[in-house]
Design an enzyme around this catalytic site. Sequence first.
Site, PDB file in Angstrom:
ATOM      1  N   VAL D  78       2.378  -1.121   7.750  1.00 32.23           N
ATOM      2  CA  VAL D  78       1.233  -0.235   7.898  1.00 32.23           C
ATOM      3  C   VAL D  78      -0.020  -1.104   7.950  1.00 32.23           C
ATOM      4  O   VAL D  78      -0.236  -1.929   7.049  1.00 32.23           O
ATOM      5  CB  VAL D  78       1.153   0.738   6.695  1.00 32.23           C
ATOM      6  CG1 VAL D  78      -0.102   1.594   6.764  1.00 32.23           C
ATOM      7  CG2 VAL D  78       2.409   1.611   6.641  1.00 32.23           C
ATOM      8  N   CYS D  79      -0.805  -0.956   8.982  1.00 28.29           N
ATOM      9  CA  CYS D  79      -2.009  -1.788   9.129  1.00 28.29           C
ATOM     10  C   CYS D  79      -2.936  -1.547   7.945  1.00 28.29           C
ATOM     11  O   CYS D  79      -3.388  -0.422   7.696  1.00 28.29           O
ATOM     12  CB  CYS D  79      -2.744  -1.472  10.417  1.00 28.29           C
ATOM     13  SG  CYS D  79      -4.316  -2.382  10.538  1.00 28.29           S
ATOM     14  N   ILE D  80      -3.247  -2.608   7.229  1.00 31.35           N
ATOM     15  CA  ILE D  80      -4.002  -2.448   5.979  1.00 31.35           C
ATOM     16  C   ILE D  80      -5.436  -1.995   6.233  1.00 31.35           C
ATOM     17  O   ILE D  80      -5.957  -1.145   5.499  1.00 31.35           O
ATOM     18  CB  ILE D  80      -3.929  -3.747   5.127  1.00 31.35           C
ATOM     19  CG1 ILE D  80      -4.538  -3.515   3.756  1.00 31.35           C
ATOM     20  CG2 ILE D  80      -4.588  -4.917   5.831  1.00 31.35           C
ATOM     21  CD1 ILE D  80      -4.192  -4.589   2.746  1.00 31.35           C
ATOM     22  N   ALA D  83      -5.374   1.618   7.147  1.00 29.02           N
ATOM     23  CA  ALA D  83      -4.945   2.428   6.008  1.00 29.02           C
ATOM     24  C   ALA D  83      -6.067   2.593   4.982  1.00 29.02           C
ATOM     25  O   ALA D  83      -6.289   3.690   4.462  1.00 29.02           O
ATOM     26  CB  ALA D  83      -3.712   1.804   5.356  1.00 29.02           C
TER      27      ALA D  83
END
Lengths: 95, 95, 131, 131, 119, 119
Positions: D78-80, D83
């Site tokens: 999940v792209c930080i 997110a």
Amino acid sequence: MATLHTVNKTGQPLELCLRALNAGDSVLLLEEGVYALYEAGDVLSELLRHVAVHVLDADVLARGMTNRDNLDIDMIDYQGFVELTETNDKVVSWF
Amino acid sequence: MATLHTVNKTGQPLELCLRALNAGDSVLLLEEGVYALYEAGDVLSELLRHVAVHVLDADVLARGMTNRDNLDIDMIDYQGFVELTETNDKVVSWF
Amino acid sequence: MKYALAVYGAAGTGGQSSQTALSFARALLASGHEIIRVFFYQDGVHNASGLISPPQDEQNLPEQWQNLVKEHNIDAVVCIAAALRRGVVNAEEAQRYELPGSNLREGYELSGLGQLLEATVEADRFVTFGD
Amino acid sequence: MKYALAVYGAAGTGGQSSQTALSFARALLASGHEIIRVFFYQDGVHNASGLISPPQDEQNLPEQWQNLVKEHNIDAVVCIAAALRRGVVNAEEAQRYELPGSNLREGYELSGLGQLLEATVEADRFVTFGD
Amino acid sequence: MSQSICIISTQAPYRGQFAKEALDAALVSASYEIPTSLLLMGDGVYQVLEGQSPDQLGRKNIASMFQSLELYGIETVYIDGESLGERGIAPEQLLPLYTLLEGDAVASFLAQQDKVLSF
Amino acid sequence: MSQSICIISTQAPYRGQFAKEALDAALVSASYEIPTSLLLMGDGVYQVLEGQSPDQLGRKNIASMFQSLELYGIETVYIDGESLGERGIAPEQLLPLYTLLEGDAVASFLAQQDKVLSF
């Protein structure tokens, strides 16, 4: 380097896809891109002479577009989608 | 019953707004609707003859569109937006 | 005059409606108008999430909304159906749906679409900020 | 062949990309292909939220994604940055940003854009599911 | 890893994070020493209009982010000429760091790429 | 509370929850005994195409939800004729519960409404 182009909307995504096509490429209309059967009949007829055009069956059926199959566009399922990604060298998504 | 129409995109929102206008209505172009200055110059010139068209300054400035002010469209700030909602009887949003 | 607003977009994602609505709300209050309700609908429910951390060089819209709501004691309603499907919940709903936690900011109420229709009718002006 | 997928949309909101990507992923695995990574980007990060409760008469896409990820031991990133700005965080980030809780489902890793580029290059095929 | 990556950016500059994410992806890609190109099409061409002042939106100037590309060895941005024409934009209104692709050039350019990321 | 509310629905049926939310709003509005109308424009006209089968999308059939409108006293759905024409849709492909608004009729219809909600 044949390319599979997926198009998920008419409007800009479809228009941009059209100018990015090379001979031997394939186009897959999916999600709201299947409305091209209604909105872009002439464009599609022209397109069909140059590249292979497919539509994703789940999206066509969902939207009640079956009465437009007179356009003779190849309807495929997700297995067919996978096969298109195998036979083409890369995938470009227009959305 | 004069209406303020807000339009936040070109394409469908702008097109639908155009066919919903009555004499005495006002149009406010905001967010990506300000690109109408580039994409719909002829439509806007025509429009200006029938209804009042405004653009929101913050959105015009953000996008670097100041070089299109030759179209002579009224640029307003949020205070002006509030005033438009006061002087019109209702607001219809096209997005 | 009495205004009701509907906000359809999250902050900094998709469209710009959260930012536009906030600027408009501030201008309304500065003009002496009353905001009888802000209804957060569709992706707008994310504005009420307490877990958002925007990059430091950008404005923090959820925080700014919350400050406006507190300062002016605004009736801020988050559509419960839209919120549940997007993962924005208070402690009560978290318990009801057996979720591992809750994230709704203080000052917001989860409620139904009736609150939107009621505000639309009661307000002198109703403005939708679509995304 | 080795596939990498990027998913840009949340479940049941905006576009349909989460559902399309899930169906495609299942068809890939059924054909014997390998998924080296699924990268959740933009609103796609919401698929990893543990606080989502879709209506009972609709499918639960976040749950279905999690099941697929677990069952096939898929590297789900999940792209930080995406997110954090959307309020999807694990316990570690919640602590770092002093947030009142966390909501990332088990099985997902928060990481950077490098993971997307790496997967793009390493995969035989890269498919983006834009929203 | 000598594969080439092309990043296509088709959205207007302050529409969500699309424009910024495409730039981020280009920078990360180039920093991995992957041969990287950035192509603006459709509303994406608005990203490089000069004179953007997004302060009132609380957003960073997208146009000015394009200047960091050169530091990472991306020396030109490819722009679909037809998208400019449709919008009545003259090349001199743009940041001076682009290469126009006219007509079939877009299609042939894309055919040469190994992988394409869309934003 | 004799104000009239018009709900405009402009998005295709399975694009997020737009279509469903417009229907929900119409039902709630009518249940409050507010004079309520529903107007489909643009891609919104696709919502009432007959023959939708969205099972594979895991979504409920939008067209069939229109049938509950009558129970709440909403006996017709207004449809922008121009939007049908642009899409080459014939009226007989639609659910049989609509009133076509042709030409200026859309504008005059909207002028009569007290409040308008857009989806």
